[in-house]
Design a protein around this motif. Structure first.
Motif, PDB file in Angstrom:
ATOM      1  N   PHE A  13      -6.148   7.321  -0.892  1.00 21.88           N
ATOM      2  CA  PHE A  13      -5.618   8.494  -0.196  1.00 21.88           C
ATOM      3  C   PHE A  13      -4.915   9.442  -1.170  1.00 21.88           C
ATOM      4  O   PHE A  13      -4.477   9.030  -2.247  1.00 21.88           O
ATOM      5  N   GLU A  14      -4.848  10.690  -0.766  1.00 26.73           N
ATOM      6  CA  GLU A  14      -4.024  11.676  -1.496  1.00 26.73           C
ATOM      7  C   GLU A  14      -2.778  11.941  -0.682  1.00 26.73           C
ATOM      8  O   GLU A  14      -2.848  12.015   0.550  1.00 26.73           O
ATOM      9  N   ALA A  15      -1.647  12.092  -1.339  1.00 24.22           N
ATOM     10  CA  ALA A  15      -0.415  12.335  -0.577  1.00 24.22           C
ATOM     11  C   ALA A  15       0.617  13.033  -1.447  1.00 24.22           C
ATOM     12  O   ALA A  15       0.606  12.910  -2.670  1.00 24.22           O
ATOM     13  N   ILE A  22      -0.178  12.711  -5.373  1.00 19.90           N
ATOM     14  CA  ILE A  22      -0.866  11.598  -6.054  1.00 19.90           C
ATOM     15  C   ILE A  22      -2.191  11.293  -5.376  1.00 19.90           C
ATOM     16  O   ILE A  22      -2.398  11.583  -4.193  1.00 19.90           O
ATOM     17  N   LYS A  23      -3.099  10.729  -6.177  1.00 21.64           N
ATOM     18  CA  LYS A  23      -4.258  10.019  -5.614  1.00 21.64           C
ATOM     19  C   LYS A  23      -3.925   8.557  -5.852  1.00 21.64           C
ATOM     20  O   LYS A  23      -3.595   8.156  -6.979  1.00 21.64           O
ATOM     21  N   PHE A  24      -3.981   7.761  -4.799  1.00 26.36           N
ATOM     22  CA  PHE A  24      -3.386   6.430  -4.869  1.00 26.36           C
ATOM     23  C   PHE A  24      -3.973   5.573  -5.997  1.00 26.36           C
ATOM     24  O   PHE A  24      -3.233   4.918  -6.725  1.00 26.36           O
ATOM     25  N   ILE A  68       5.730   1.714  -4.466  1.00 19.57           N
ATOM     26  CA  ILE A  68       5.761   3.019  -3.800  1.00 19.57           C
ATOM     27  C   ILE A  68       6.149   2.782  -2.337  1.00 19.57           C
ATOM     28  O   ILE A  68       5.665   1.832  -1.707  1.00 19.57           O
ATOM     29  N   ALA A  69       7.060   3.606  -1.824  1.00 22.71           N
ATOM     30  CA  ALA A  69       7.487   3.497  -0.431  1.00 22.71           C
ATOM     31  C   ALA A  69       6.831   4.621   0.368  1.00 22.71           C
ATOM     32  O   ALA A  69       6.240   5.547  -0.202  1.00 22.71           O
TER      33      ALA A  69
END
Ligand code: BEZ
Length: 221
Positions: A13-15, A22-24, A68-69
């Protein structure tokens, strides 16, 4: 957790996060990863959990695990909340040692099956449950746990689980109840006695049981 099972490739995912977009998979690189979700920023149990995660972040680093949270608020809220978290740890002014994903539209919470139907915000929308995903260097999901919003997790247990995952990824062993690093482990049932003798030069001891079956085989890894 609908849709995502042990051994599945974790979604790339991207977020937006507190360290930028980020791209995971790029974020993970070739490392192990742990993603833990929180119901909401500025809530008491979540704050104790994030503070604990921050206090023991060096232990995750030692094990090569990127943390990562995720919480269903904005990057701006996360940045403000992070200050409270570090102040709770009596480390006001220090940065939170891992990023937080902003999922204010709940897109990831839905995609990853993380919503807790019993806990809702003031608008009546469901909050995220306390999910933990451990992802291997091959980007596959190695572990998932799902707690309701009302029960805080035990982060020492997460370290223990990662120790077991990393050991059992390397050796044909399984870790018994309450195992800790240094304790004996169990030879997996699919190994024959001859294979076990070759693979475990420290020796294998077999506990005799009434059935006469030789399945309780311990070794020192
Ligand atoms: C908390 O983090 O304290 C919390 C969040 C949602 C529901 C209950 C507790």
């Amino acid at each position: 957790m609908p849709g995502l099972l042990l051994g599945d490739e974790f979604p790339n995912f991207e977020a937006d996060t507190t360290i930028g977009r980020i791209k995971f998979h790029d974020f993970l690189g070739g490392s192990w990863g742990i993603l833990f979700s929180h119901p909401k920023d500025f809530t008491p149990v979540c704050t104790t959990e994030l503070a604990c995660a921050a206090r023991i972040s060096d232990e995750f680093k030692k094990r090569g695990v990127k943390m990562i949270a995720l919480s269903i608020d904005s990057v701006e809220d996360h940045r403000h909340w992070s200050k409270d978290v570090m102040a709770f740890n009596s480390e006001a002014g220090s940065p939170l040692p891992f990023p937080i994903i902003a999922d204010d539209k709940r897109e990831l919470a839905v995609q990853l099956g993380m919503l807790d139907p019993d806990e809702r915000d003031k608008e009546g929308l469901p909050l995220t449950a306390r999910c933990v995903f451990v992802i291997g260097p091959d980007k596959k999901m190695k572990l998932s746990i799902l707690y309701p919003a009302t029960t805080g997790r035990n982060f020492d247990e997460l370290l223990r689980v990662i120790d077991s995952l990393q050991l059992t990824a390397q050796k044909k062993v399984a870790t018994p109840v309450d195992w800790k690093p240094g304790d004996k482990v169990m030879v997996i049932p699919s190994l024959s006695e001859a294979e076990a003798a070759t693979l475990f030069p420290n020796g294998v001891t077999t506990k005799e049981v009434p059935s006469g079956k030789k399945y309780l085989r311990f070794t020192q890894p």
